[in-house]
Design a protein around this motif. Structure first.
Motif, PDB file in Angstrom:
ATOM      1  N   TRP A  46     -71.387 -25.717  95.365  1.00 44.74           N
ATOM      2  CA  TRP A  46     -70.343 -26.568  94.804  1.00 44.74           C
ATOM      3  C   TRP A  46     -70.862 -27.999  94.747  1.00 44.74           C
ATOM      4  O   TRP A  46     -71.343 -28.526  95.738  1.00 44.74           O
ATOM      5  CB  TRP A  46     -69.111 -26.580  95.697  1.00 44.74           C
ATOM      6  CG  TRP A  46     -68.269 -25.359  95.734  1.00 44.74           C
ATOM      7  CD1 TRP A  46     -68.657 -24.073  95.478  1.00 44.74           C
ATOM      8  CD2 TRP A  46     -66.895 -25.309  96.091  1.00 44.74           C
ATOM      9  NE1 TRP A  46     -67.599 -23.235  95.656  1.00 44.74           N
ATOM     10  CE2 TRP A  46     -66.498 -23.956  96.038  1.00 44.74           C
ATOM     11  CE3 TRP A  46     -65.963 -26.265  96.461  1.00 44.74           C
ATOM     12  CZ2 TRP A  46     -65.198 -23.553  96.329  1.00 44.74           C
ATOM     13  CZ3 TRP A  46     -64.672 -25.856  96.752  1.00 44.74           C
ATOM     14  CH2 TRP A  46     -64.308 -24.515  96.679  1.00 44.74           C
ATOM     15  N   THR A  47     -70.735 -28.642  93.585  1.00 46.28           N
ATOM     16  CA  THR A  47     -71.113 -30.055  93.446  1.00 46.28           C
ATOM     17  C   THR A  47     -70.093 -30.773  92.576  1.00 46.28           C
ATOM     18  O   THR A  47     -69.259 -30.131  91.927  1.00 46.28           O
ATOM     19  CB  THR A  47     -72.510 -30.216  92.805  1.00 46.28           C
ATOM     20  OG1 THR A  47     -72.481 -29.671  91.491  1.00 46.28           O
ATOM     21  CG2 THR A  47     -73.595 -29.555  93.625  1.00 46.28           C
ATOM     22  N   VAL A  48     -70.205 -32.086  92.565  1.00 39.96           N
ATOM     23  CA  VAL A  48     -69.367 -32.892  91.692  1.00 39.96           C
ATOM     24  C   VAL A  48     -70.129 -34.170  91.354  1.00 39.96           C
ATOM     25  O   VAL A  48     -70.786 -34.753  92.213  1.00 39.96           O
ATOM     26  CB  VAL A  48     -67.996 -33.205  92.339  1.00 39.96           C
ATOM     27  CG1 VAL A  48     -68.138 -34.066  93.558  1.00 39.96           C
ATOM     28  CG2 VAL A  48     -67.040 -33.807  91.344  1.00 39.96           C
ATOM     29  N   SER A  49     -70.095 -34.524  90.084  1.00 40.17           N
ATOM     30  CA  SER A  49     -70.751 -35.751  89.658  1.00 40.17           C
ATOM     31  C   SER A  49     -70.102 -36.191  88.343  1.00 40.17           C
ATOM     32  O   SER A  49     -69.991 -35.383  87.425  1.00 40.17           O
ATOM     33  CB  SER A  49     -72.236 -35.520  89.438  1.00 40.17           C
ATOM     34  OG  SER A  49     -72.859 -36.701  89.034  1.00 40.17           O
ATOM     35  N   PRO A  50     -69.657 -37.408  88.274  1.00 43.75           N
ATOM     36  CA  PRO A  50     -69.624 -38.438  89.293  1.00 43.75           C
ATOM     37  C   PRO A  50     -68.501 -38.166  90.295  1.00 43.75           C
ATOM     38  O   PRO A  50     -67.586 -37.394  90.015  1.00 43.75           O
ATOM     39  CB  PRO A  50     -69.351 -39.712  88.497  1.00 43.75           C
ATOM     40  CG  PRO A  50     -68.545 -39.247  87.324  1.00 43.75           C
ATOM     41  CD  PRO A  50     -69.080 -37.871  86.998  1.00 43.75           C
ATOM     42  N   LEU A  57     -65.188 -29.831  89.390  1.00 43.76           N
ATOM     43  CA  LEU A  57     -66.241 -29.355  90.276  1.00 43.76           C
ATOM     44  C   LEU A  57     -67.171 -28.448  89.504  1.00 43.76           C
ATOM     45  O   LEU A  57     -66.727 -27.615  88.707  1.00 43.76           O
ATOM     46  CB  LEU A  57     -65.655 -28.589  91.458  1.00 43.76           C
ATOM     47  CG  LEU A  57     -65.324 -29.438  92.680  1.00 43.76           C
ATOM     48  CD1 LEU A  57     -64.210 -30.404  92.393  1.00 43.76           C
ATOM     49  CD2 LEU A  57     -65.003 -28.567  93.852  1.00 43.76           C
ATOM     50  N   LYS A  58     -68.461 -28.617  89.757  1.00 41.98           N
ATOM     51  CA  LYS A  58     -69.487 -27.841  89.071  1.00 41.98           C
ATOM     52  C   LYS A  58     -70.167 -26.889  90.029  1.00 41.98           C
ATOM     53  O   LYS A  58     -70.113 -27.067  91.238  1.00 41.98           O
ATOM     54  CB  LYS A  58     -70.553 -28.773  88.485  1.00 41.98           C
ATOM     55  CG  LYS A  58     -70.055 -29.705  87.421  1.00 41.98           C
ATOM     56  CD  LYS A  58     -71.176 -30.587  86.926  1.00 41.98           C
ATOM     57  CE  LYS A  58     -70.666 -31.544  85.859  1.00 41.98           C
ATOM     58  NZ  LYS A  58     -71.742 -32.373  85.338  1.00 41.98           N
ATOM     59  N   LEU A 161     -66.174 -24.654  88.348  1.00 38.22           N
ATOM     60  CA  LEU A 161     -65.449 -23.731  89.227  1.00 38.22           C
ATOM     61  C   LEU A 161     -64.017 -23.621  88.751  1.00 38.22           C
ATOM     62  O   LEU A 161     -63.459 -24.587  88.231  1.00 38.22           O
ATOM     63  CB  LEU A 161     -65.469 -24.255  90.661  1.00 38.22           C
ATOM     64  CG  LEU A 161     -66.835 -24.258  91.319  1.00 38.22           C
ATOM     65  CD1 LEU A 161     -66.905 -25.291  92.406  1.00 38.22           C
ATOM     66  CD2 LEU A 161     -67.119 -22.882  91.875  1.00 38.22           C
ATOM     67  N   GLY A 162     -63.435 -22.463  88.946  1.00 41.67           N
ATOM     68  CA  GLY A 162     -62.052 -22.271  88.549  1.00 41.67           C
ATOM     69  C   GLY A 162     -61.306 -21.443  89.571  1.00 41.67           C
ATOM     70  O   GLY A 162     -61.813 -21.151  90.653  1.00 41.67           O
ATOM     71  N   LEU A 163     -60.096 -21.041  89.221  1.00 41.79           N
ATOM     72  CA  LEU A 163     -59.266 -20.182  90.060  1.00 41.79           C
ATOM     73  C   LEU A 163     -58.931 -18.921  89.293  1.00 41.79           C
ATOM     74  O   LEU A 163     -58.575 -18.991  88.116  1.00 41.79           O
ATOM     75  CB  LEU A 163     -57.951 -20.885  90.419  1.00 41.79           C
ATOM     76  CG  LEU A 163     -57.990 -21.984  91.448  1.00 41.79           C
ATOM     77  CD1 LEU A 163     -56.591 -22.562  91.640  1.00 41.79           C
ATOM     78  CD2 LEU A 163     -58.526 -21.493  92.770  1.00 41.79           C
ATOM     79  N   THR A 164     -59.052 -17.781  89.963  1.00 36.47           N
ATOM     80  CA  THR A 164     -58.665 -16.508  89.362  1.00 36.47           C
ATOM     81  C   THR A 164     -58.033 -15.639  90.444  1.00 36.47           C
ATOM     82  O   THR A 164     -58.042 -15.991  91.622  1.00 36.47           O
ATOM     83  CB  THR A 164     -59.878 -15.764  88.750  1.00 36.47           C
ATOM     84  OG1 THR A 164     -60.848 -15.530  89.773  1.00 36.47           O
ATOM     85  CG2 THR A 164     -60.512 -16.554  87.613  1.00 36.47           C
ATOM     86  N   GLU A 165     -57.491 -14.493  90.009  1.00 41.01           N
ATOM     87  CA  GLU A 165     -56.940 -13.532  90.963  1.00 41.01           C
ATOM     88  C   GLU A 165     -58.005 -13.203  92.005  1.00 41.01           C
ATOM     89  O   GLU A 165     -59.185 -13.084  91.678  1.00 41.01           O
ATOM     90  CB  GLU A 165     -56.520 -12.241  90.245  1.00 41.01           C
ATOM     91  CG  GLU A 165     -55.319 -12.386  89.336  1.00 41.01           C
ATOM     92  CD  GLU A 165     -54.034 -12.681  90.091  1.00 41.01           C
ATOM     93  OE1 GLU A 165     -53.835 -12.168  91.207  1.00 41.01           O
ATOM     94  OE2 GLU A 165     -53.210 -13.449  89.552  1.00 41.01           O
ATOM     95  N   CYS A 166     -57.588 -13.066  93.242  1.00 41.56           N
ATOM     96  CA  CYS A 166     -58.537 -12.787  94.322  1.00 41.56           C
ATOM     97  C   CYS A 166     -59.012 -11.337  94.269  1.00 41.56           C
ATOM     98  O   CYS A 166     -58.216 -10.413  94.149  1.00 41.56           O
ATOM     99  CB  CYS A 166     -57.886 -13.057  95.670  1.00 41.56           C
ATOM    100  SG  CYS A 166     -57.429 -14.788  95.902  1.00 41.56           S
TER     101      CYS A 166
END
Length: 182
Positions: A46-50, A57-58, A161-166
């Motif tokens: 997980w990263t983030v820029s800037p 989040l990337k 990154l995203g959110l999906t069903e677990c």
């Protein structure tokens, strides 16, 4: 006598039914102890820029050794069942939030449930400081948004990154690493 035998039979049946083990998956909640961590799955981190509010989040390839520099502080919220907030190390006023089913950095706001995460792992060391010389201290972790019940996911074909069903899939299974010493 018939009543007595029927009572014994009923007691035996109830004993067998209540003695039957229930299927339960054993998980643990990591103790981050204030350590800086990286969130990694396989060779992706997980990263983030800037590091500014509103940034998505990337996912990026991790450097070797993993977590040569930490990106996140993960803190418990203080609830009876451990829940967490995930802060950017370079700006502890920014936390991982959910906006339109995407993970973004946003300013910390204790009234926003979308900034609270449930983290359940298959394996945890007693605490982040227990990782000798740094390294992995929690593995097989799901990171679930408390209000939606959706899991953080490395989405295929996307750099974000995203959110999906677990589901118990690799794209939703993360490991936490403390900073490794050279």
């Amino acid at each position: 006598m018939k009543f007595f035998l029927a009572s014994i039979a009923a007691t035996c049946v109830l004993s067998i039914v209540s003695a039957k083990p229930t299927a339960r998956q054993s998980t643990c909640s990591p103790n981050f102890e204030g350590a800086g961590v990286s969130i990694i799955t396989g060779s992706v981190e997980w990263t983030v820029s800037p590091v500014v509010a509103g940034t998505l989040l990337k996912k990026t390839g991790t450097l070797l050794p993993p977590n040569s520099t930490a990106n996140w502080h993960v803190e418990q919220t203080g609830s009876a069942n451990p829940t967490y907030i995930v802060k950017a190390i370079s700006n502890n006023e920014l936390v991982v939030d959910v906006v339109d089913e995407q993970l973004t950095l946003e300013e910390i706001d204790s009234s926003k449930q979308t900034q609270i995460w449930d983290i359940d792992c298959k394996q945890c060391l007693p605490g982040a400081s227990s990782a000798p010389g740094g390294g992995e201290f929690a593995s097989g972790c799901s990171i679930k948004s408390v209000p939606s019940g959706l899991c953080a996911t490395l989405e295929m074909g996307s750099e974000f990154l995203g959110l999906t069903e677990c589901n118990p899939v690799v794209a939703q299974t993360f490991n936490f690493w403390t900073e490794t010493s050279a």
